[in-house]
Design a protein around this motif. Structure first.
Motif, PDB file in Angstrom:
ATOM      1  N   ARG A  84      41.968  36.552  49.214  1.00  4.92           N
ATOM      2  CA  ARG A  84      42.523  35.957  47.986  1.00  4.92           C
ATOM      3  C   ARG A  84      41.647  34.821  47.462  1.00  4.92           C
ATOM      4  NH1 ARG A  84      49.067  36.076  49.116  1.00  4.92           N
ATOM      5  NH2 ARG A  84      49.135  38.262  49.748  1.00  4.92           N
ATOM      6  N   GLY A  85      40.492  34.634  48.060  1.00  8.72           N
ATOM      7  CA  GLY A  85      39.516  33.715  47.479  1.00  8.72           C
ATOM      8  C   GLY A  85      39.767  32.262  47.760  1.00  8.72           C
ATOM      9  N   GLN A  86      40.518  31.922  48.837  1.00  5.90           N
ATOM     10  CA  GLN A  86      40.787  30.512  49.104  1.00  5.90           C
ATOM     11  C   GLN A  86      39.608  29.896  49.826  1.00  5.90           C
ATOM     12  OE1 GLN A  86      44.363  30.907  51.292  1.00  5.90           O
ATOM     13  NE2 GLN A  86      45.679  31.066  49.505  1.00  5.90           N
ATOM     14  N   HIS A  87      39.371  28.589  49.565  1.00  5.61           N
ATOM     15  CA  HIS A  87      38.263  27.875  50.179  1.00  5.61           C
ATOM     16  C   HIS A  87      38.681  27.292  51.506  1.00  5.61           C
ATOM     17  CE1 HIS A  87      35.654  28.419  46.812  1.00  5.61           C
ATOM     18  NE2 HIS A  87      36.585  27.984  45.995  1.00  5.61           N
ATOM     19  N   ALA A  88      37.727  26.616  52.149  1.00  2.00           N
ATOM     20  CA  ALA A  88      37.968  26.075  53.469  1.00  2.00           C
ATOM     21  C   ALA A  88      39.119  25.081  53.486  1.00  2.00           C
ATOM     22  CB  ALA A  88      36.712  25.389  53.985  1.00  2.00           C
ATOM     23  N   SER A  89      39.356  24.383  52.367  1.00  2.00           N
ATOM     24  CA  SER A  89      40.416  23.382  52.322  1.00  2.00           C
ATOM     25  C   SER A  89      41.795  23.993  52.437  1.00  2.00           C
ATOM     26  CB  SER A  89      40.315  22.586  51.009  1.00  2.00           C
ATOM     27  OG  SER A  89      40.486  23.454  49.919  1.00  2.00           O
ATOM     28  N   HIS A  90      41.883  25.336  52.232  1.00  2.00           N
ATOM     29  CA  HIS A  90      43.161  26.022  52.336  1.00  2.00           C
ATOM     30  C   HIS A  90      43.252  26.862  53.598  1.00  2.00           C
ATOM     31  CE1 HIS A  90      42.803  25.724  47.756  1.00  2.00           C
ATOM     32  NE2 HIS A  90      43.584  24.763  48.201  1.00  2.00           N
ATOM     33  N   SER A  91      42.305  26.648  54.542  1.00  2.00           N
ATOM     34  CA  SER A  91      42.291  27.450  55.750  1.00  2.00           C
ATOM     35  C   SER A  91      43.543  27.221  56.561  1.00  2.00           C
ATOM     36  CB  SER A  91      41.070  27.080  56.600  1.00  2.00           C
ATOM     37  OG  SER A  91      41.180  27.693  57.863  1.00  2.00           O
ATOM     38  N   PRO A  92      44.145  28.276  57.158  1.00  3.43           N
ATOM     39  CA  PRO A  92      45.349  28.094  57.982  1.00  3.43           C
ATOM     40  C   PRO A  92      45.048  27.376  59.280  1.00  3.43           C
ATOM     41  CG  PRO A  92      44.573  30.362  58.086  1.00  3.43           C
ATOM     42  CD  PRO A  92      43.775  29.693  57.022  1.00  3.43           C
ATOM     43  N   PHE A  93      43.764  27.207  59.626  1.00  2.00           N
ATOM     44  CA  PHE A  93      43.412  26.566  60.876  1.00  2.00           C
ATOM     45  C   PHE A  93      42.970  25.137  60.631  1.00  2.00           C
ATOM     46  CE2 PHE A  93      42.112  31.108  61.139  1.00  2.00           C
ATOM     47  CZ  PHE A  93      43.156  31.523  61.935  1.00  2.00           C
ATOM     48  N   VAL A 144      25.263  20.197  42.656  1.00  2.06           N
ATOM     49  CA  VAL A 144      26.301  21.214  42.808  1.00  2.06           C
ATOM     50  C   VAL A 144      26.371  21.599  44.279  1.00  2.06           C
ATOM     51  CG1 VAL A 144      27.011  23.559  42.189  1.00  2.06           C
ATOM     52  CG2 VAL A 144      25.950  22.066  40.472  1.00  2.06           C
ATOM     53  N   PRO A 145      27.564  21.519  44.901  1.00  2.00           N
ATOM     54  CA  PRO A 145      27.666  21.774  46.339  1.00  2.00           C
ATOM     55  C   PRO A 145      27.595  23.254  46.696  1.00  2.00           C
ATOM     56  CG  PRO A 145      29.841  21.361  45.446  1.00  2.00           C
ATOM     57  CD  PRO A 145      28.867  21.126  44.314  1.00  2.00           C
ATOM     58  N   LEU A 146      27.207  23.501  47.944  1.00  2.00           N
ATOM     59  CA  LEU A 146      27.238  24.840  48.511  1.00  2.00           C
ATOM     60  C   LEU A 146      28.476  24.935  49.387  1.00  2.00           C
ATOM     61  CD1 LEU A 146      25.955  27.616  49.242  1.00  2.00           C
ATOM     62  CD2 LEU A 146      24.792  26.444  51.115  1.00  2.00           C
ATOM     63  N   ASP A 147      29.391  25.854  49.066  1.00  2.00           N
ATOM     64  CA  ASP A 147      30.629  26.028  49.819  1.00  2.00           C
ATOM     65  C   ASP A 147      30.790  27.511  50.103  1.00  2.00           C
ATOM     66  OD1 ASP A 147      33.071  25.875  51.006  1.00  2.00           O
ATOM     67  OD2 ASP A 147      34.196  25.343  49.200  1.00  2.00           O
ATOM     68  N   VAL A 148      30.202  27.974  51.199  1.00  2.00           N
ATOM     69  CA  VAL A 148      30.234  29.397  51.511  1.00  2.00           C
ATOM     70  C   VAL A 148      31.584  29.781  52.098  1.00  2.00           C
ATOM     71  CG1 VAL A 148      27.761  29.540  51.864  1.00  2.00           C
ATOM     72  CG2 VAL A 148      29.225  28.992  53.784  1.00  2.00           C
TER      73      VAL A 148
END
Length: 366
Positions: free
Chosen positions: A28-37, A180-184
């Motif tokens: 669903r395209g969520q970034h690391a800030s929305h990780s369940p862990f 511009v940040p890199l957020d893989v």
């Protein structure tokens, strides 16, 4: 007598549940800030003790126990006085809506990450809100932007600084001058989360040798002392421009009506005369750029021409085979015929013969 059932439990295991949750969030395209862990997660050594308390998932498990053991363990740990029974409770996570704050981000490493030192390689950066990208540089050199949309920015890699090989950073700035940040894509499994010593991803570009220049210089260094009699004639005492022209053919240049060599040894003036070659190069900016006496941008594969008596008539033509940038300035070395040489110091040549030297920046033929 009581018999224990041998049927296989259909309840999901702890690891399969976590992997499924992470996989859904990733799709669903969520970034690391929305990780369940993230908040409320504890991974303790090799014995796994998880407690996800973000109001969505509550799991109590002993290391080595499977989900099918949970009811038995809960009963065993219940108070004898009350006979209470505790079961593991799993509540499905609610997937939050992805947040787009309008800021540009690069979320994928480019597919093309290397190219020749002479530049021209097309590099595409992908992400979100990239239409606000104002500039891109590779190794500190401006990279012309070929196209830009919200999803991608495509640039042409510039020539490497001093035509040096190696890996250099890619820097992307927005209209405010902010990088511009890199957020893989974030990790999606416990195995990914537990990887240690992994290098952080970075936007980089690797400059490699240019195959055309390599072919040209290899030719010069092969035949500077043992002439290529099989394919070309030589001119006793005046073979310098002829040899430099051969090197340009090895580089990939093709002959035209004003610069040519025939199988019977006939040639155009520009093929064998230093002055005529100078005139030809000046008339073809798509093949060469006049650099004069400035050595700043001289690279291997360029042409160096000497005027021994400062008459304006060019007396000697060579090919650059080495360039050193030192604290005392740029040192250039050349290969050629007549003065048969592979690495002749240009400063030594001028000191010995007098006069001046001027350079042509040679381009690959498109």
């Amino acid at each position: 007598m009581l018999h224990r059932s041998t049927s296989t439990s259909t309840q999901p295991t702890l690891f399969s549940t976590l992997r499924l949750i992470a996989s859904r969030r990733h799709r669903r395209g969520q970034h690391a800030s929305h990780s369940p862990f993230t908040a409320g997660t504890a991974l303790v050594g090799c014995a796994l003790a998880l407690s996800v308390t973000a109001g969505a998932l509550t799991i109590g498990a002993t290391a080595g126990a499977s989900a099918t053991d949970a009811p038995a363990q809960a009963a065993a740990s219940a108070s004898p006085a009350t006979g209470a029974k505790r079961d593991a409770t799993i509540t499905p996570l609610k997937t939050p809506t992805p947040v787009d704050d309008g800021k540009p981000v690069i979320d994928t490493l480019p597919v093309v990450t290397s190219g020749p030192v002479t530049g021209g390689t097309t590099v595409t950066l992908s992400g979100a809100n990239l239409s606000v990208v104002a500039s891109v540089s590779i190794g500190g050199q401006p990279a012309p932007v070929l196209s830009a949309t919200d999803e991608t920015v495509t640039v042409a890699a510039p020539a490497a600084a001093r035509y040096s090989e190696g890996t250099v950073p890619i820097t992307v700035l927005d209209t405010t001058g902010t990088a511009v940040p890199l957020d893989v894509t974030p990790a999606t499994t416990l195995a990914d989360l537990n990887v240690k010593g992994s290098a952080a991803p970075a936007l980089t570009f690797s400059y490699t040798p240019d195959e055309h220049i390599t072919a040209q210089t290899n030719y010069m260094l092969t035949y500077w002392s043992s002439y290529n009699w099989q394919n070309y004639m030589s001119i006793d005492g005046a073979d310098c421009a002829n040899f430099a022209s051969q090197g340009l053919i090895a580089r990939g240049w093709t002959m035209d009506a004003d610069w040519w060599y025939a199988a019977d040894g006939q040639t155009s003036p520009s093929w064998i005369s230093s002055t005529a070659l100078y005139t030809y190069l000046g008339a073809h900016p798509e093949r060469a750029t006049y650099l004069g006496g400035d050595r700043t941008n001289v690279k291997v594969g360029d042409i160096a021409q000497f005027d021994w008596d400062d008459s304006g008539d060019l007396d000697h033509t060579t090919t650059v085979t080495r360039v050193d940038h030192t604290a005392d300035g740029v040192k250039v070395y050349v290969a050629g015929h007549t003065k048969d040489s592979d690495y002749w110091d240009v400063d030594e040549a001028i000191a010995t013969g007098g006069g001046t030297v001027q350079f042509w920046g040679i381009k690959n033929q498109v």
